[in-house]
Design a protein around this motif. Structure first.
Motif, short mmCIF file in Angstrom:
data_model
loop_
_atom_site.label_atom_id
_atom_site.label_comp_id
_atom_site.label_asym_id
_atom_site.label_seq_id
_atom_site.Cartn_x
_atom_site.Cartn_y
_atom_site.Cartn_z
N ASP A 73 0.81 -0.93 0.03
CA ASP A 73 -0.29 -0.39 -0.19
C ASP A 73 0.70 1.58 -0.15
O ASP A 73 0.31 2.24 -0.39
N LEU A 74 2.14 0.91 0.16
CA LEU A 74 3.11 2.69 0.31
C LEU A 74 3.33 3.20 -0.85
O LEU A 74 3.20 4.39 -1.41
N VAL A 75 2.93 2.38 -1.89
CA VAL A 75 3.65 2.82 -3.04
C VAL A 75 2.33 3.34 -3.07
O VAL A 75 2.81 4.60 -3.96
N TYR A 76 1.01 3.18 -3.00
CA TYR A 76 -0.76 3.87 -3.30
C TYR A 76 -0.62 5.32 -2.41
O TYR A 76 -1.16 6.31 -2.78
N VAL A 77 0.28 5.13 -1.65
CA VAL A 77 -0.01 6.91 -0.91
C VAL A 77 1.01 8.03 -2.08
O VAL A 77 0.79 8.54 -2.09
N PHE A 78 2.10 7.13 -2.33
CA PHE A 78 2.72 7.94 -3.38
C PHE A 78 1.99 7.94 -4.82
O PHE A 78 2.09 9.35 -5.38
N GLY A 133 -9.08 0.65 4.40
CA GLY A 133 -7.08 0.52 4.65
C GLY A 133 -7.05 1.58 3.29
O GLY A 133 -6.71 2.54 3.46
N PHE A 134 -7.57 1.43 2.50
CA PHE A 134 -7.48 2.44 0.77
C PHE A 134 -8.02 4.20 1.68
O PHE A 134 -7.52 5.13 1.34
N ILE A 135 -8.85 3.95 1.76
CA ILE A 135 -9.48 5.11 2.27
C ILE A 135 -8.79 5.45 3.14
O ILE A 135 -8.29 7.46 3.06
N ILE A 136 -8.30 5.23 4.49
CA ILE A 136 -7.38 5.63 5.55
C ILE A 136 -6.32 6.24 4.76
O ILE A 136 -5.62 7.44 4.84
#
Length: 420
Positions: free
Chosen positions: A30-35, A212-215
């Motif tokens: 998920d860290l990549v999708y924060v970026f 989690g993606f909403i977060i």
């Protein structure tokens, strides 16, 4: 999988009482999708035009589609398996390249963007199919996915060879093909359509992953706002703007997690066809919710940048349209999940739309205070409503039966009919 069938290698365990926790591999992914979400916000801020917002919205669909399809895979496959972990790591690398190419996807990095997305989708689906034996029913699902992702992949790669916005001539049909695939049941010649009951997902894990993606999206909003405030010098006005932006983000968090989260998890864990609900309520209807959060983040950045000026055009649309899109998407999500609409949220969305003429006449700070107050008041209002009522557990809402009970009822019916 199918009841009574031994667990296939690389797949998560299934059964009553078996927990499906989110693993550290998934969180790392998920860290990549924060970026990626940060890249999209900066794209809009760098090109605050209708065309710029349109490009960002188009690219958000790609980012969301890459993430949600990987979430489907990780719901079935066990990340504790070294082979599965290797596939997820490769998908993460492709996602990183995709995210890095986002700002110039319609420019010099279009080829990298298209190749990354095609490798991510086709490679993940092909690898998943190869990890399953030919007698495993889930293999048919992934073979269908390979066929559809390869077909759209041709359009993505061919489109990358065109210059600038002309890429949309092939990329829009590619997106349409991707978006229509689940509704079409991944139809293939001589195989027909798949049905959602074939998917047999673990509803609790799937719900937790989407939450989690909403977060992730809300967290990106806080990061962008905080960084902008720090760069602006943290004067008293900037601090006030930062507080207003945080209250708005906190209200969005509460409106999603306050009444919905636990009940929606229960529904997904116990319904007869979780695959259909996961497709409709999460795969499709979460995209506008995420888009709304990104728009709110852009609006908060504009607030901190120039709090005393009135917003017009796209800037005004971000401040008002972001919450409207969020509330509309979240209302559709609830409607699909429970069969009942949330009238209060739709009323607030309508009020925000009606504020547009006034919003162009007052300062960005005054407008943002009004938006934050409306969202906070809505969240506080829902505190008065029991969770089951807020989610539509009233007359006319669908009754959700546990899967085990429904299987037993079908078994008894077959015995009465003499069916084997």
């Amino acid at each position: 999988m199918i009841a009574g069938r031994p667990l296939a290698r690389h797949l998560r365990p299934r059964g009553e009482g078996v927990e499906q926790p989110i693993t550290t591999v998934e969180l790392f992914f998920d860290l990549v999708y924060v970026f990626a979400i940060t890249q999209l916000s900066h794209m809009i801020l760098g090109d605050l035009t209708v065309a710029g917002v349109g490009r960002a919205a188009f690219l958000l669909l790609i980012v969301w589609w890459a993430w949600i399809y990987t979430t489907w895979m990780a719901n079935w496959f066990d990340p504790a398996s070294p082979a599965v972990r290797a596939v997820l790591t490769g998908v993460m690398l492709a996602s990183l390249l995709l995210a890095a190419a986002l700002p110039d996807a319609f420019g010099a990095h279009g080829v990298l963007f298209a190749i990354s997305y095609v490798v991510l989708q086709v490679g993940r689906n092909a690898a998943a199919a190869s990890l399953l034996s030919r007698d495993e029913p889930l293999r048919d699902v992934f073979e269908r996915l390979v066929g559809w992702s390869a077909a759209s992949g041709v359009l993505w790669l061919a489109g990358a060879a065109l210059p600038g916005d002309r890429r949309l001539l092939l990329w829009i049909p590619a997106v349409v093909l991707d978006l229509c695939a689940p509704v079409a049941g991944y139809w293939l010649p001589r195989r027909g359509r798949a049905v959602t009951t074939d998917y047999d997902i673990e509803g609790g894990h799937f719900t937790d992953r989407c939450q989690g993606f909403i977060i992730i999206a809300l967290g990106e909003s806080i990061v962008v706002t905080g960084a902008t405030a720090a760069d602006a010098g943290l004067s008293s006005t900037v601090v006030l703007c930062l507080c207003v932006a945080f209250l708005e983000t906190a209200a969005l968090w509460w409106l999603y997690f306050g009444a919905v989260a636990e009940r929606s998890r229960q529904i997904m864990s116990s319904c007869e066809d979780p695959g259909r609900l996961a497709r409709d309520a999460y795969t499709y209807l979460h995209a506008p919710i995420v888009a709304g959060i990104i728009a709110v983040a852009v609006g908060d950045d504009l607030l901190i940048g120039e709090p005393g000026r009135a917003l017009h055009g796209v800037g005004l649309a971000m401040v008002l349209g972001g919450p409207v899109l969020y509330l509309a998407g979240e209302s559709l999500f609830r409607l699909r999940l429970t069969g009942a609409a949330n009238v209060e949220r739709l009323v607030v969305a309508a009020i925000l739309v009606l504020l547009a003429p006034l919003g162009a006449q007052i300062s960005a700070l005054a407008l943002s205070v009004t938006v934050a107050a409306l969202l906070s008041a809505l969240a506080l209002w829902e505190l008065r409503t029991p969770a089951h009522d807020a989610l539509g557990s009233r007359r006319g809402a669908p009754t959700v039966a546990p899967r085990a009970l429904m299987r037993e009822l079908r078994h008894l019916q077959q015995q009465q009919e003499g069916t084997p």
